[in-house]
Write a protein that holds these residues in place. Structure first.
Motif: not given
Length: 846
Positions: A49-58, A40-45, A346-349
């Protein structure tokens, strides 16, 4: 054959067997929970991360639309908007060429009209106030309001200076609404109403094809049904609407796909795929080791019970089902705990990862995505079922007679009996006990070693992040000063050059060592004649010559050039007969040699516009021949105007200034003594804020802080995973020792009955734990060295800011702690379980 429905009986037996194995259950639930935490940590991470980076990139790209058309007219818009591939399209119209308010010097602002679709796709919907409706109403972001000194109040007056086709026009507006600025999007957005567009339609006619004015140009954003194969979809829309994809065609429309979505179209290279699969396999194997070991040991301990079941007719399939039911029930208890804990870890990382990206100021929100929990659950359940398969088969295949006589690590009758005078010593007996179940011993050692190898890998990676490489990409001197426009990639020439007063102020400060200017600009363009590339293109003029960037360097910047081939002979360069060609670097800092246009020693012809006329003869008068002395690296952030050019060349400043009418200093780089770096940083901050606000700077100190943050993040995230895997390994060791002690209680009773004392028994168990620790130490060191040299070194070579360093000290530091735990844990477990007398333990065999 009579078919008997025994499901209820098997279920009852499974439940009662569970109740009788409480210690096993606790360890199994903990193991399953830890495995779930890991997944779960790895899936969340990963997903977070991918979603946050994509949103920031958008947000940095200006919106989440799939594609955009540029500088089109109303007629073009009407031809395209109804295409069946388009799900929705926005109407975005530019209302001026730029806003000239002095407050926008270091952060540009733009004036647009966006319809409701454009507001939504551009993240520009007001969160306070309302959308603009009247002709003089506008909405904007909070940072733009702050720069203008306008309060966040509906109705607040705002005066803007609009550049409309080269003429400045002042207009008064009132604030209708606003939204919170996004740190990743460093351009202010001011949006008007449709009423404003209708009232000024005469000045908003699109003439971009004639005068390249942005006023009135429409840049619609397109959304398709999904983000797959966006380039192909956009091309289909254009062709079907009657437009050409040829840039030189008269009916060509400028367009591009939103680069925030480009990652969805990229393939994964073989090396990356191997790394990802290996990482996933390592995690699955880690979970498999402990869960398999738990159930294998449990089966061994309960082997007599399964033998008795077989004597009353229980089939092997039913025994496998009984063990599988227990595993599923324990999973139902352990998985939810692991999912919950893993998500929050994962959310904290995720914010730590985003902080080290180019979107460090972006807001990060990690939502409980269903796929995180579905994916983690599937992997954990699969791991549990795989892990229990072999123990179940072992219990199902054993005969009733063998089961009744089974003890942990039975010695087969064919084994030779060895005689030894030292064989009865606790140290020798401990070593022999480990050899009774070699498979279990190996599994425990491997599971303990995995966390240590991962820990060593984490520290190897953190120490391999190369500060010099990282800093050299952004600032290869202590400080770099320039006009604010330069850092906005908007440098043109004399009008926004680095001022002599700023340079003089810097050179007069304590600790100043050496500096030099970088000269260039787009006001006086250069072209080159390239016989190797005779095809004219978008970057060539009417004579077939190619536009080139030519820079002049003096002092420090000239010395800091990174030579790729040829020679960096300052005496030859000073003659004015030699030139250096710039070479692009890839993401790893490697030169892209296919971008070279001239070989070392080859003669090339450079033209400039100083005093030229319209005819070819007059143009040729300004031609100057140079011999290419060598090739040097183009450093985007330190020795260029931060724009990619097809041809790039470097000359000494003295030679460059002879070729142009008005030499303009783009930037000035300099170094200071180490003890004065902080003071200089403070001075520059104050100077650019209060003395010359149009100037700005960057420094190595800022980049170094980012670098240390990146290193800390690697250690923190990798350390967290190491701790989780380490807990799994220790749990496996505890389980192995606990079960070994429980299953050998009768054996211990027999040893005590023939004269072995309790201290000797404890010494033997302590030695067993010590051997486990020593075995782990040897395996960890051996495998750690091999893994570091073969895998970690390769991985470091794939990232431009890594320089591999072999280290082993983290393993060496942890090993003493491992040895202490290896000795203490068996002794504690023996003390906890040693509650029965010798007679009571001997009677268990009856």
């Amino acid at each position: 054959m009579i078919k008997v429905n025994s499901k209820k009986v098997i279920a009852k037996l499974s439940w009662r067997s569970l109740k009788a194995n409480r210690s096993r259950n606790i360890i199994a639930v903990c193991a399953i929970a830890l495995t779930a935490i890991l997944f779960t940590t790895l899936f969340t991470l990963g997903i977070g991360t991918v979603k946050s980076l994509q949103e920031a990139t958008m947000r940095q790209a200006g919106g989440d639309g799939h594609a955009v058309l540029k500088y089109i007219s109303d007629d073009d818009f009407n031809k395209v908007k109804d295409h069946p591939l388009i799900k929705e399209i926005s109407y975005n119209r530019m209302l001026c060429d730029g806003l000239e308010n002095p407050e926008f010097l270091k952060r540009h602002a733009e004036l647009w009209y966006l319809d409701d679709v454009g507001l939504r796709l551009g993240f520009c919907e007001p969160t306070s106030g309302h959308k603009p409706a009247a002709e003089n109403e506008i909405i904007t972001d909070t940072k733009t309001l702050s720069l203008l000194g306008v309060p966040q109040e509906v109705g607040a007056p705002i005066t803007l200076t609009l550049n409309i086709r080269g003429a400045n026009v002042q207009r008064d507006f009132v604030l209708a609404g606003w939204w919170e600025s996004d740190p990743t999007f460093n351009v202010g957005q001011i949006l008007t109403s449709r009423a404003y567009v209708d009232a000024h339609m005469a000045e908003l006619q699109n003439n971009y094809s004639e005068d390249h004015s942005l006023t009135g140009a429409i840049n619609p954003v397109i959304m398709f049904k999904n983000s797959l194969d966006l380039e192909s979809k956009l091309n289909t829309v254009l062709v079907d609407s009657g437009y050409s994809l040829d840039e030189t065609a008269p009916n060509y429309l400028d367009h591009n796909v939103n680069w925030a979505y480009l990652s969805t179209n990229f393939g994964i290279d073989a090396g990356t795929m191997i790394a990802l699969v290996s990482a996933l396999a390592l995690i699955v194997f880690t979970g498999y080791l402990i869960i398999y070991n738990i159930f294998q040991i449990s089966v061994i301990r309960d082997m007599r019970f399964y033998g008795l079941l077989k004597t009353i007719g229980t089939t092997g399939r039913q025994i496998r089902g009984l063990i599988r039911r227990q595993a599923i029930f324990l999973s139902v208890l352990g998985i939810p705990i692991g999912l919950l804990a893993g998500f929050f870890i994962g959310k904290a990382l995720v914010p730590l990862v985003i902080k080290q990206s180019s979107y460090s100021e972006s807001s990060v929100s990690v939502a409980p995505n269903p796929w995180i929990f579905i994916g983690s659950t599937v992997f954990v359940v699969a791991t549990v079922l795989i892990s229990t398969r072999k123990p179940g088969k072992m219990a199902a295949d054993v005969s009733p007679v063998e089961a009744v006589r089974y003890t942990d690590g039975n010695v087969k009758s064919g084994n030779k009996i060895r005689k030894s005078k030292a064989g009865g010593k606790p140290i020798k007996m401990a070593l022999a006990n480990l050899g009774r179940n070699k498979k279990r011993t190996v599994l425990v050692i491997v599971s303990l070693s995995l966390s240590l190898v991962l820990l060593n890998t984490v520290f190897t990676l953190s120490q391999s992040i190369d500060m010099d490489k990282y800093l050299s990409k952004f600032v290869d001197t202590d400080f770099l000063i320039a006009h604010a426009d330069y850092f906005q990639n908007d440098f043109f020439g004399k009008a926004n050059e680095t001022t002599a007063s700023f340079v003089s102020a810097v050179e007069s400060q304590p600790g100043f060592e050496k500096g030099g200017g970088l000269y260039g600009g787009r006001e006086e363009p250069f072209t080159v004649t390239d016989e190797n590339n005779p095809s004219p293109g978008i970057n060539s003029n009417e004579y077939g010559d190619f536009i080139a960037a030519v820079y002049g360097l003096d002092g420090l910047p000239l010395e800091r050039l990174e030579l790729i081939d040829g020679a960096l002979d300052y005496d030859k360069l000073a003659t004015g007969n030699y030139i250096l060609e710039g070479v692009k670097l890839d993401d790893n800092g490697n030169p892209e040699m296919d971008s070279i246009h001239y070989q070392t020693g080859q003669t090339m012809t450079l033209h400039n516009e100083k005093g030229t006329g319209e005819s070819l003869d007059e143009r040729a008068y300004t031609a100057r021949e140079f011999t290419v002395l060598g090739h040097v690296a183009i450093k985007t952030y330190s020795n260029s105007d931060r724009i990619a050019w097809g041809y790039t060349f470097y000359l000494p400043a003295d030679v460059y200034t002879q070729l142009v009418a008005q030499p303009a200093m783009m930037s000035y780089a300099f170094n200071v003594e180490d003890r004065y770096e902080a003071a200089m940083g403070n001075y520059l901050g104050n100077y650019t804020e209060n003395v010359e606000p149009v100037m700005n700077y960057t420094s190595k100190l800022v980049s170094a802080t980012e670098f240390e943050g990146m290193r800390s993040t690697v250690i923190m995230i990798g350390g967290a995973l190491s701790v989780i895997i380490g807990l799994i390994g220790i749990l496996n060791f505890i389980n192995a020792m606990l079960t070994s002690i429980i299953t050998r209680r009768q054996e211990f009773a027999m040893l005590e009955s023939i004269g072995m004392t309790r201290p000797q028994l404890r010494r033997m168990l302590g030695c067993e734990g010590l051997y486990y620790a020593l075995g782990t130490a040897v395996f960890s060191l051996l495998f750690g060295v091999i893994f570091s040299l073969l895998i970690v070194q390769w991985f470091c070579g794939q990232l431009w800011f890594f320089s591999y360093h072999f280290i082993i000290w983290p393993l060496v530091l942890v090993l003493p702690l491992l040895i202490v735990l290896g000795v203490i844990i068996p002794l504690v477990l023996f003390t906890v379980t040693d509650k029965q007398s010798i007679v009571e333990r001997l009677r268990e065999a009856e």
